[in-house]
Enzyme design. Structure first.
Site, short mmCIF file in Angstrom:
data_model
loop_
_atom_site.label_atom_id
_atom_site.label_comp_id
_atom_site.label_asym_id
_atom_site.label_seq_id
_atom_site.Cartn_x
_atom_site.Cartn_y
_atom_site.Cartn_z
N HIS A 50 -8.43 -0.83 5.26
CA HIS A 50 -8.51 -1.98 6.03
C HIS A 50 -9.10 -2.92 5.05
CE1 HIS A 50 -9.79 -4.66 9.30
NE2 HIS A 50 -10.88 -5.15 8.43
N ASP A 69 -10.99 0.52 13.97
CA ASP A 69 -11.54 0.48 12.68
C ASP A 69 -12.88 0.87 12.90
OD1 ASP A 69 -9.77 -0.97 11.38
OD2 ASP A 69 -10.46 -3.00 12.31
N GLU A 102 -10.40 6.47 18.30
CA GLU A 102 -10.07 5.68 19.43
C GLU A 102 -10.59 4.30 19.38
OE1 GLU A 102 -11.75 8.22 19.91
OE2 GLU A 102 -13.76 7.75 20.69
N GLU A 122 -7.57 -1.99 -2.69
CA GLU A 122 -6.86 -1.15 -1.40
C GLU A 122 -5.94 -0.12 -2.24
OE1 GLU A 122 -5.10 -3.29 1.79
OE2 GLU A 122 -6.07 -4.93 1.38
N MET A 174 0.50 -2.44 12.11
CA MET A 174 -0.20 -3.25 12.82
C MET A 174 -0.12 -3.20 14.37
SD MET A 174 -1.61 -5.24 10.70
CE MET A 174 -1.27 -5.70 8.80
N LEU A 202 -2.68 2.39 18.10
CA LEU A 202 -2.42 3.63 18.65
C LEU A 202 -3.48 4.30 19.71
CD1 LEU A 202 -1.56 5.54 15.28
CD2 LEU A 202 -0.05 4.98 16.97
N ASN A 224 0.93 -1.45 0.12
CA ASN A 224 -0.04 0.10 -0.09
C ASN A 224 0.99 1.17 0.07
OD1 ASN A 224 -3.17 -0.60 0.10
ND2 ASN A 224 -2.18 -1.98 1.39
N GLU A 252 -5.30 -5.72 -5.08
CA GLU A 252 -5.28 -5.26 -6.49
C GLU A 252 -6.39 -4.31 -6.93
OE1 GLU A 252 -2.39 -8.64 -8.43
OE2 GLU A 252 -4.41 -8.61 -8.86
C1 GAR Z 1 -3.22 -4.63 3.94
O1 GAR Z 1 -4.05 -5.77 3.19
C2 GAR Z 1 -3.79 -3.85 4.71
O2 GAR Z 1 -5.20 -3.67 4.45
C3 GAR Z 1 -3.95 -4.90 5.97
O3 GAR Z 1 -2.77 -5.43 5.98
C4 GAR Z 1 -2.21 -5.43 4.52
C5 GAR Z 1 -0.83 -4.82 4.84
O4 GAR Z 1 -0.24 -5.15 3.38
N1 GAR Z 1 -4.12 -3.83 7.15
C6 GAR Z 1 -4.99 -4.20 8.14
O5 GAR Z 1 -5.38 -5.47 8.26
C7 GAR Z 1 -5.05 -3.23 9.28
N2 GAR Z 1 -6.28 -3.61 10.21
P1 GAR Z 1 1.15 -4.04 3.00
O6 GAR Z 1 2.09 -4.05 3.92
O7 GAR Z 1 1.47 -4.92 1.82
O8 GAR Z 1 0.34 -2.75 2.55
#
Ligand code: GAR
Length: 204
Positions: free
Chosen positions: A112, A153, A150, A183, A93, A96, A16, A180
């Protein structure tokens, strides 16, 4: 208009982040400038992507810093040093705290990998989200970009895009399709929209 300074917070592969860097290169993130990458994990491949793009990067590891307060203080210091105005969580991950998020109202975005309010909140991250979607048997999933507050999601939704679940999907195959088709498109669009909004506010 002066570009909005963006920090991208990452923990892993950083696809991303790459989508944001590619959008910037293509001129699709014209209202913003990716000025800093913060990784919660020193081994994150996203750090290599930042280096390749010539974007400054710092590591803030909660484990190494010892406490949530020290972790967030290190992040805040890096953000201040680089004059950051907008934070984008792109596969970040670490949680905060409310202390942190309330300092950045409508200034933190997260992507997400599901259609919130499905498969989100505590414990739903990365591949686990897609495992849960497949276990439930949904035929449509997708991705959401939302403001961060806070509630995990739980912030206001900015953009969503649906993606089909296909027979025989594994969590990995579904994850890739959601990235693809949804996101990598939504996140740069949302970043541009909010960077523009911040630019307009500054111009007033
Ligand atoms: C992505 O699918 C993102 O949406 C998810 O982790 C992946 C990271 O991929 N995020 C979450 O689950 C947050 N709750 P990336 O490091 O290749 O961007």
């Amino acid at each position: 208009m002066v570009k909005t300074k963006i920090a991208v917070l990452v923990s892993g592969g950083g696809t991303n982040l790459q989508a944001l860097l590619d959008a910037q290169k293509a001129g699709d993130l014209s209202a913003g400038e990716i000025a800093l990458v913060i990784a919660s994990n020193p081994k994150a491949y996203a750090l290599t992507r930042a280096a390749q793009a010539g974007v400054p990067a710092v590591v803030c590891s909660r484990k190494e810093l010892g406490s949530q307060a020290a972790f967030e203080a290190a992040i805040s210091q890096a953000l201040a040093q680089h004059g950051i105005e907008l934070i984008i969580l792109a596969g970040f991950m670490s949680i905060l705290s409310e202390d942190f998020t309330r300092q950045w109202p409508r200034r933190i975005l997260n992507v997400h990998p599901s259609l919130i309010p499905s498969f989100c909140g505590q414990g739903y991250y990365g591949l686990k989200v897609h495992e849960a979607a497949l276990a439930y048997g949904v035929k449509v999933t997708g991705a959401t970009v939302h403001f961060v507050n806070e509630v995990p999601d739980g912030g206001e939704i900015l953009l969503q895009k649906a993606v089909e679940v296909l027979p025989g999907d594994t969590p990995e195959v579904l994850q890739r399709r959601v990235m693809e088709q949804a996101e990598w498109k939504l996140l740069p669009q949302a970043a541009q929209r909010i960077a523009e909004e911040i630019g307009r506010e500054k111009a007033q």
